[in-house]
Write an enzyme that holds these catalytic residues in place. Structure first.
Site, PDB file in Angstrom:
ATOM      1  CG  ASP A  95      -3.293  -5.043  -3.357  1.00  0.00           C
ATOM      2  OD1 ASP A  95      -3.020  -4.173  -2.399  1.00  0.00           O
ATOM      3  OD2 ASP A  95      -4.388  -6.007  -3.055  1.00  0.00           O
ATOM      4  CG  HIS A 149      -2.011  -1.072   1.258  1.00  0.00           C
ATOM      5  ND1 HIS A 149      -2.988  -1.299   2.165  1.00  0.00           N
ATOM      6  CD2 HIS A 149      -2.274  -1.919   0.273  1.00  0.00           C
ATOM      7  CE1 HIS A 149      -3.556  -2.347   1.764  1.00  0.00           C
ATOM      8  NE2 HIS A 149      -3.335  -2.705   0.642  1.00  0.00           N
ATOM      9  CG  HIS A 177      -7.867  -3.019  -2.280  1.00  0.00           C
ATOM     10  ND1 HIS A 177      -7.260  -1.706  -1.447  1.00  0.00           N
ATOM     11  CD2 HIS A 177      -7.022  -3.961  -2.063  1.00  0.00           C
ATOM     12  CE1 HIS A 177      -6.056  -2.256  -0.783  1.00  0.00           C
ATOM     13  NE2 HIS A 177      -6.070  -3.649  -0.979  1.00  0.00           N
ATOM     14  CG  HIS A 214      -0.478  -9.495  -2.509  1.00  0.00           C
ATOM     15  ND1 HIS A 214      -0.356  -8.162  -2.955  1.00  0.00           N
ATOM     16  CD2 HIS A 214      -1.289  -9.711  -1.628  1.00  0.00           C
ATOM     17  CE1 HIS A 214      -1.178  -7.537  -2.216  1.00  0.00           C
ATOM     18  NE2 HIS A 214      -1.730  -8.254  -1.189  1.00  0.00           N
TER      19      HIS A 214
END
Length: 318
Positions: free
Chosen positions: A244, A82, A240, A267
């Site tokens: 990421d 973030h 969001h 991720h």
């Protein structure tokens, strides 16, 4: 996207919060760094001297629930994505990030607090030309039902993200971002991390999400959104995931010139695609901006992007 000089922060700025997984209080300070330094995490609060780790793909040691950076002695900082998204999204090239705990603070689950800290610190231009990694050919990775691809693209960096959750409240969403500081601030920086109630027990049993709350996460059950204040965007979950992506791909070490597409990603996928790109020296090249537009570059023709870029050299990815 402007091809110009490298940037860093004018001063330091500090934010405090808790780690979403550890639940522990933590303080983070962003500050200036030298030309070509990139993003450097400094883990303080350890016995003995502080330890540094470069925010590059080779420093990633885990991607299960967050992006974790470390060295040969083990993990140093978790949930790095973030703050990295805020720095890359706002056009910062070089910065130090001091953290006195095992995680970057989750704040409200988005990058908004880190963008505010960057605004407080201020951004200044440095004397060296900005460098980029330009994607030259498609690189693809499939992990089960997840798919990710980096491909050539003119005009900067584009993220194309599609999510598809079995939870009917989240469902299928997509978002496309052509990255610029203005669009990152307006469209992406306030999008919060999210999850489902039925995942909480599993995360707790694994030692994760100990600091999660309605103040820092968007939470759904099988029928509705549980946060009383509602969503910030109707497609906040997809946004969001874009956040990421920007943070995870900041681990390239330089801004990317290319398009990244992810389907049902996270991720682990983001890191796998970036690693695949950097492992293939024929898939990318490093370009250096030519802010003064020297004539020999203007005559180079196809060797430039928008008439303003010239080849430099490959990054050290060893």
């Amino acid at each position: 996207m402007k091809f110009s000089r490298q940037t860093t922060l004018r001063a330091q700025a500090t934010v405090t919060g808790v780690g979403v997984h550890s639940g522990l209080p933590v303080s983070l300070t962003i500050g200036p760094a030298s030309i070509d330094a990139g993003f450097i995490f400094v883990r303080t609060g350890l016995d003995g001297s502080d330890r540094e780790v470069r925010a590059v793909a080779e420093s990633v040691i885990a991607t299960e629930f967050a992006t974790v950076l470390g060295d040969r002695n083990g993990p140093l900082v978790s949930t790095a994505e973030h703050v990295l998204a805020a720095l890359r999204g706002m056009g910062v090239d070089n910065a130090t990030i001091e953290v006195d705990g095992p995680e970057v603070p989750i704040m409200d689950g988005s990058s908004a607090a880190f963008v505010a800290a960057i605004d407080q610190a201020g951004i200044i231009t440095q004397s060296a030309a900005r460098r980029f990694i330009q994607v030259l050919k498609p690189v693809q990775v499939s992990l089960g039902e997840s798919f990710g691809e980096l491909r050539p693209h003119t005009g900067g960096f584009r993220a194309e993200v599609e999510i598809d959750f079995a939870n009917p409240v989240i469902g299928r969403q997509s978002y496309v971002l052509d990255l610029s500081p203005e669009r990152f601030r307006r469209e992406i920086s306030r999008a919060r991390t999210f999850g489902c109630m039925n995942d909480v027990a599993r995360l707790w049993s694994a030692g994760f999400a100990l600091g999660a709350s309605f103040e820092n996460s968007v939470v759904f059950d099988e029928e509705r959104l549980l946060n009383a204040e509602g969503l910030r965007y109707s497609d906040e979950c997809a946004r969001h995931k874009v956040l990421d992506v920007v943070g995870d791909l900041a681990l390239a070490g330089l801004p990317l010139l290319g398009a990244y597409r992810s389907v049902r990603g996270g991720h682990k996928l983001n890191h796998a695609v970036l690693t695949a790109l950097l492992a293939d020296r024929t898939a990318y090249r490093v370009l250096e901006s030519d802010a003064v537009r020297r004539p020999r570059y203007a005559e180079a023709g196809s060797g430039m992007v928008g008439g303003m870029i010239a080849p430099a050299y490959s990054p050290d990815v060893s």
